[in-house]
Scaffold this active site. Structure first.
Site, PDB file in Angstrom:
ATOM      1  N   SER A  39      94.672  32.065  94.629  1.00  0.00           N
ATOM      2  CA  SER A  39      95.190  32.794  95.777  1.00  0.00           C
ATOM      3  C   SER A  39      94.056  33.505  96.516  1.00  0.00           C
ATOM      4  CB  SER A  39      96.269  33.765  95.311  1.00  0.00           C
ATOM      5  OG  SER A  39      97.021  34.269  96.392  1.00  0.00           O
ATOM      6  N   ASP A  55     104.986  26.277  97.274  1.00  0.00           N
ATOM      7  CA  ASP A  55     104.345  27.593  97.299  1.00  0.00           C
ATOM      8  C   ASP A  55     104.953  28.400  98.445  1.00  0.00           C
ATOM      9  OD1 ASP A  55     102.547  29.773  97.675  1.00  0.00           O
ATOM     10  OD2 ASP A  55     100.930  28.619  96.761  1.00  0.00           O
ATOM     11  N   HIS A  73     103.729  29.335  93.712  1.00  0.00           N
ATOM     12  CA  HIS A  73     102.419  29.962  93.896  1.00  0.00           C
ATOM     13  C   HIS A  73     101.803  30.368  92.560  1.00  0.00           C
ATOM     14  CE1 HIS A  73      99.287  32.008  96.089  1.00  0.00           C
ATOM     15  NE2 HIS A  73      99.493  33.123  95.411  1.00  0.00           N
TER      16      HIS A  73
END
Length: 274
Positions: free
Chosen positions: A95, A225, A254
């Site tokens: 991320s 995601d 995610h």
């Protein structure tokens, strides 16, 4: 606690286990190095040296009021690799940590880097623009900051129990342990650092950083995601780096390093050993 001190006097907490080729993990927002425990134990058992740090203002690192931007994050990571004298390292970023890894190489080069894995990464840009129509509108990032400012304890609970792990999808059984662990990590960090970090990962464009990466890069992203849109990020990232491979995971969320750890760990190991 093991820490390094950066050039601006910020103490950065880190974990450093084992010996062998180093794998360096950069965590996502608003978490800490604890989010990598499953991966670190897995690779430790496979003979690697595993290192993960808490980003400034997050986890056990100093809760400083300034420096919550990608350039500082990248420089902090460089300070860690230099002070530990890490060489031939594999950098893994999840991320916002993916943006940190890209900017680190963009600013400090590849001399100490062997390979890169970007998991559900914010690169090259999350923001919706005419050139990136699949990105998120500015209102989405404003909403993150507004929710955090209004009451992050409740807001963080909602993120973890909903879109981060895909627990809001029909038929998906929530894991209360994962939700609790996500919430715990978030609440340990500084609210201001987490607030500023939203702007850091949302507003940046990592295109020029990615173009500088010539080592092998594995781009790993789930097509469900709900935090970092797949179409806006993963395929474009794989195209921008010089030696990229895109691996798309059907239906993965995610937070797939936690919810699908066995799959992600096995694919990471195969990439590192190749």
């Amino acid at each position: 606690m093991p820490t390094i001190t950066t050039s601006d006097g910020t103490e950065i907490f880190f974990k450093d286990w084992g010996s062998g080729q180093p794998i360096v993990f950069s965590h996502g927002w608003p978490l800490s190095s604890d989010d990598w425990d499953t991966q670190m134990l897995f690779f430790l058992r496979h003979g690697y040296r595993v290192i993960a740090h808490d980003r400034r203002g997050h986890g056990r690192s100093a809760q400083v009021g300034e420096g919550h931007d990608m350039d500082h994050y990248a420089d902090d990571l460089a300070a860690l690799t230099e002070q530990l004298d890490l060489r031939d390292a594999v950098h893994v970023g999840h991320s916002a940590g993916g943006g940190e890894v890209a900017r680190h190489i963009g600013r400090h080069g590849e001399a100490r880097v062997a390979k890169v894995a970007l998991i559900s990464a914010v690169t090259p840009s999350m923001r919706q623009t005419p050139g990136n129509p699949d990105g998120l509108p500015q209102g989405a990032f404003d909403g993150l900051q507004a929710g955090l400012a209004a009451g992050r304890a409740e807001f963080f609970r909602g993120v973890a129990s909903g879109p981060f792990y895909g627990f809001n999808r029909p038929g998906v059984e929530p894991s209360e342990a994962l939700i609790d662990n996500w919430w715990r990590q978030g609440m340990v960090g500084a609210a201001k650092a987490q607030y500023d970090c939203v702007s850091a990962f949302a507003q940046e464009d990592y295109t020029e950083d990615l173009k500088k990466i010539s080592v092998p890069v594995l781009v790993m992203h789930g097509d469900d995601d709900q935090i970092v849109p797949y179409a806006a990020t993963a395929p474009r990232t794989a195209e921008l780096v010089q030696n990229g491979t895109l691996k798309t995971y059907e239906g993965f969320p995610h937070g797939m390093p936690a919810t699908q750890a066995d799959t992600i760990n096995a694919d990471l190991l195969a990439f590192i050993q190749a």
